[in-house]
Scaffold this motif. Sequence first.
Motif, mmCIF file in Angstrom:
data_model
loop_
_atom_site.group_PDB
_atom_site.id
_atom_site.type_symbol
_atom_site.label_atom_id
_atom_site.label_comp_id
_atom_site.label_asym_id
_atom_site.label_seq_id
_atom_site.Cartn_x
_atom_site.Cartn_y
_atom_site.Cartn_z
ATOM 1 N N THR A 1 29.671 5.062 82.398
ATOM 2 C CA THR A 1 28.538 5.032 83.330
ATOM 3 C C THR A 1 28.640 6.045 84.471
ATOM 4 O OG1 THR A 1 28.236 2.699 82.782
ATOM 5 C CG2 THR A 1 27.136 3.509 84.768
ATOM 6 N N PRO A 2 29.810 6.187 85.133
ATOM 7 C CA PRO A 2 29.878 7.158 86.237
ATOM 8 C C PRO A 2 29.573 8.585 85.792
ATOM 9 C CG PRO A 2 31.780 5.677 86.282
ATOM 10 C CD PRO A 2 31.090 5.443 84.975
ATOM 11 N N LEU A 3 30.044 8.947 84.603
ATOM 12 C CA LEU A 3 29.813 10.305 84.114
ATOM 13 C C LEU A 3 28.358 10.495 83.693
ATOM 14 C CD1 LEU A 3 30.819 13.082 83.474
ATOM 15 C CD2 LEU A 3 31.783 12.220 81.326
ATOM 16 N N LYS A 4 27.779 9.473 83.074
ATOM 17 C CA LYS A 4 26.361 9.566 82.726
ATOM 18 C C LYS A 4 25.514 9.779 83.978
ATOM 19 C CE LYS A 4 26.006 6.929 78.416
ATOM 20 N NZ LYS A 4 25.390 5.769 77.753
ATOM 21 N N ASN B 1 18.859 8.471 79.892
ATOM 22 C CA ASN B 1 18.492 9.626 79.071
ATOM 23 C C ASN B 1 19.709 10.446 78.637
ATOM 24 O OD1 ASN B 1 15.913 9.808 81.400
ATOM 25 N ND2 ASN B 1 15.516 9.401 79.237
ATOM 26 N N VAL B 2 20.916 9.963 78.977
ATOM 27 C CA VAL B 2 22.140 10.716 78.715
ATOM 28 C C VAL B 2 23.006 9.994 77.689
ATOM 29 C CG1 VAL B 2 24.250 11.691 79.718
ATOM 30 C CG2 VAL B 2 22.125 11.683 81.047
ATOM 31 N N PHE B 3 23.490 10.751 76.717
ATOM 32 C CA PHE B 3 24.435 10.250 75.719
ATOM 33 C C PHE B 3 25.719 11.065 75.827
ATOM 34 C CE2 PHE B 3 26.350 10.642 71.469
ATOM 35 C CZ PHE B 3 26.569 9.302 71.171
ATOM 36 N N LEU B 4 26.865 10.413 75.657
ATOM 37 C CA LEU B 4 28.150 11.088 75.790
ATOM 38 C C LEU B 4 28.971 10.982 74.515
ATOM 39 C CD1 LEU B 4 29.186 9.936 79.369
ATOM 40 C CD2 LEU B 4 28.483 12.228 78.681
ATOM 41 N N GLY B 5 29.810 11.994 74.295
ATOM 42 C CA GLY B 5 30.689 11.965 73.134
ATOM 43 C C GLY B 5 31.932 12.774 73.370
ATOM 44 N N ASN B 6 32.783 12.801 72.356
ATOM 45 C CA ASN B 6 34.071 13.477 72.430
ATOM 46 C C ASN B 6 33.895 14.961 72.100
ATOM 47 O OD1 ASN B 6 37.097 13.618 70.603
ATOM 48 N ND2 ASN B 6 36.958 13.289 72.792
ATOM 49 N N GLY B 7 33.301 15.689 73.031
ATOM 50 C CA GLY B 7 32.924 17.073 72.799
ATOM 51 C C GLY B 7 31.546 17.142 72.179
ATOM 52 N N SER B 8 30.873 18.276 72.308
ATOM 53 C CA SER B 8 29.517 18.370 71.760
ATOM 54 C C SER B 8 29.520 18.327 70.238
ATOM 55 C CB SER B 8 28.798 19.628 72.268
ATOM 56 O OG SER B 8 29.453 20.797 71.833
ATOM 57 N N ASP B 9 30.649 18.668 69.598
ATOM 58 C CA ASP B 9 30.719 18.531 68.138
ATOM 59 C C ASP B 9 30.576 17.069 67.732
ATOM 60 O OD1 ASP B 9 30.998 21.220 67.685
ATOM 61 O OD2 ASP B 9 33.188 21.174 67.580
ATOM 62 N N ASP B 10 31.206 16.188 68.484
ATOM 63 C CA ASP B 10 31.075 14.757 68.208
ATOM 64 C C ASP B 10 29.638 14.296 68.453
ATOM 65 O OD1 ASP B 10 31.970 12.022 67.745
ATOM 66 O OD2 ASP B 10 31.881 11.744 69.922
ATOM 67 N N ARG C 1 37.540 17.495 75.908
ATOM 68 C CA ARG C 1 36.565 17.096 74.906
ATOM 69 C C ARG C 1 35.455 16.208 75.485
ATOM 70 N NH1 ARG C 1 36.009 20.221 73.006
ATOM 71 N NH2 ARG C 1 35.217 19.558 70.997
ATOM 72 N N ILE C 2 34.578 16.800 76.260
ATOM 73 C CA ILE C 2 33.424 16.083 76.801
ATOM 74 C C ILE C 2 32.155 16.789 76.347
ATOM 75 C CG2 ILE C 2 32.270 15.169 78.847
ATOM 76 C CD1 ILE C 2 34.895 15.582 80.385
ATOM 77 N N GLY C 3 31.307 16.057 75.658
ATOM 78 C CA GLY C 3 30.009 16.579 75.262
ATOM 79 C C GLY C 3 28.924 15.593 75.633
ATOM 80 N N PHE C 4 27.687 16.059 75.693
ATOM 81 C CA PHE C 4 26.599 15.161 76.082
ATOM 82 C C PHE C 4 25.304 15.585 75.414
ATOM 83 C CE2 PHE C 4 26.704 18.612 79.137
ATOM 84 C CZ PHE C 4 25.369 18.940 79.343
ATOM 85 N N ALA C 5 24.365 14.678 75.412
ATOM 86 C CA ALA C 5 23.008 14.964 74.959
ATOM 87 C C ALA C 5 22.040 14.361 75.962
ATOM 88 C CB ALA C 5 22.751 14.387 73.572
ATOM 89 N N SER D 1 33.870 17.485 88.130
ATOM 90 C CA SER D 1 33.356 18.799 87.742
ATOM 91 C C SER D 1 31.851 18.892 87.983
ATOM 92 C CB SER D 1 33.673 19.059 86.263
ATOM 93 O OG SER D 1 33.125 20.279 85.839
ATOM 94 N N MET D 2 31.126 17.852 87.610
ATOM 95 C CA MET D 2 29.673 17.848 87.803
ATOM 96 C C MET D 2 29.294 17.929 89.282
ATOM 97 S SD MET D 2 27.228 17.817 85.614
ATOM 98 C CE MET D 2 27.327 18.253 83.893
ATOM 99 N N LEU D 3 30.097 17.324 90.122
ATOM 100 C CA LEU D 3 29.783 17.309 91.553
ATOM 101 C C LEU D 3 30.103 18.633 92.233
ATOM 102 C CD1 LEU D 3 31.056 13.722 92.524
ATOM 103 C CD2 LEU D 3 28.693 14.472 92.162
ATOM 104 N N ASP D 4 30.929 19.467 91.593
ATOM 105 C CA ASP D 4 31.337 20.735 92.200
ATOM 106 C C ASP D 4 30.415 21.862 91.717
ATOM 107 O OD1 ASP D 4 32.652 22.688 93.569
ATOM 108 O OD2 ASP D 4 34.622 22.327 92.665
ATOM 109 N N ARG D 5 29.174 21.792 92.126
ATOM 110 C CA ARG D 5 28.175 22.764 91.688
ATOM 111 C C ARG D 5 28.529 24.185 92.141
ATOM 112 N NH1 ARG D 5 22.524 22.512 90.304
ATOM 113 N NH2 ARG D 5 22.559 20.255 90.638
ATOM 114 N N GLU D 6 29.062 24.320 93.339
ATOM 115 C CA GLU D 6 29.366 25.648 93.878
ATOM 116 C C GLU D 6 30.395 26.367 92.995
ATOM 117 O OE1 GLU D 6 31.068 27.778 97.989
ATOM 118 O OE2 GLU D 6 30.744 25.609 97.903
ATOM 119 N N TYR D 7 31.453 25.665 92.593
ATOM 120 C CA TYR D 7 32.480 26.282 91.745
ATOM 121 C C TYR D 7 31.905 26.630 90.376
ATOM 122 C CZ TYR D 7 36.877 27.088 89.297
ATOM 123 O OH TYR D 7 37.880 27.651 88.555
ATOM 124 N N PHE D 8 31.115 25.718 89.827
ATOM 125 C CA PHE D 8 30.473 25.931 88.531
ATOM 126 C C PHE D 8 29.633 27.198 88.541
ATOM 127 C CE2 PHE D 8 26.263 25.211 86.510
ATOM 128 C CZ PHE D 8 26.633 25.280 85.171
#
Length: 353
Positions: free
Chosen positions: A63-66, A79-88, A218-222, A255-262
């Motif tokens: 939930t926190p990552l979604k 509206n967010v789905f998560l998996g073990n990398g985008s390949d998953d 290995r983090i992927g999402f849809a 990582s998501m919260l660090d928009r400036e570094y991204f």
Amino acid sequence: MEKLWMKNLRDITPYVPGEQSKEKDIVKLNANENPYPPSPKAVKAIKDFNCDRLRFYPNANATPLKKAIADFYGVEAENVFLGNGSDDVLAVAFQALFNSELPIAYPDLTYSFYPVWCDLFGIKYKTYPVGDDFRINVEDYKEKNGGVIIPNPNAPTSLGEGREFVEKLMEYNADSIVIIDEAYVDFGGYSSVELTKKYENLLVTGTFSKSRSLAGLRIGFAIGSKTLVSVLEAVKNSYNSYTVDSISIEAGVASMLDREYFESTCNKIIATRKRLTDELLSLGFKVLDSQTNFVFVTSDTLSMKDMFEYLKTKKVFIRYFSLERIENYVRITVGTDDEINRLLAEIKEYIGK
């Protein structure tokens, strides 16, 4: 004599990733990995993680990552789905969403995992050839189909299409599910995420492996409609409810919260990509107009396979595909400026400049 039980083993040709050399001091530009470290906030989240928590299962819904992904892209967590990398994520999507008797459609030059999943899951498919300029012709996708998957930007060609292309694709496929694979979109491509609010049959996939330097986690999402995401969740929970581990959840949120570094890291790669492209063009190579973290390169006078083999002897690894139509192309990941300097020096040595 063949053992009878061997007839029950699945016969399939798997996806082959870029070569993973164990040599030291190599310049590794063959797997489209990010040359820069992850966000310092993500690194801190990993270092500060309470390892005693590893005896517990992770948050099953992550939930926190979604929520962090939803906030970043301006959608809802549902509206967010998560998996073990985008390949998953894509493998789940193929199983969950491509169940028509009609074949699914995708380009002939594209991510080579697509036909592997089709063979694995028994999905019929039809490919449409990209043009001589390697562009995808949206008009090809007017035919009835069992679904469409388009990488945007495409790989290995590095070319991206804009909003008009995607809108027309959706117009032509109102009765099919369309997946846009956005693994490389953060390096200058057009993202279709906003269009998921307009089209209930559109799913957009992404990854933390490229622009966020977290390939090892290995983090992927849809991102898509509640209807599509709920089906993805049902399929995932039918065989593995815990696809994202506890450390990945916390590092992913940071990582998501660090928009400036991204944004800073993406901009550095884009700048180095331009320099690499300009240098290669000045040496007489042809380079496609990349919107990814790699360039696709050929020459009218040089053998790209020979150059690929030569560079390996110099511990510089790029990617060569022994495939029809692109057998004289190489794919080069954009590395750091120092890595690109070494690559260019070795290429100049190879061509005698």
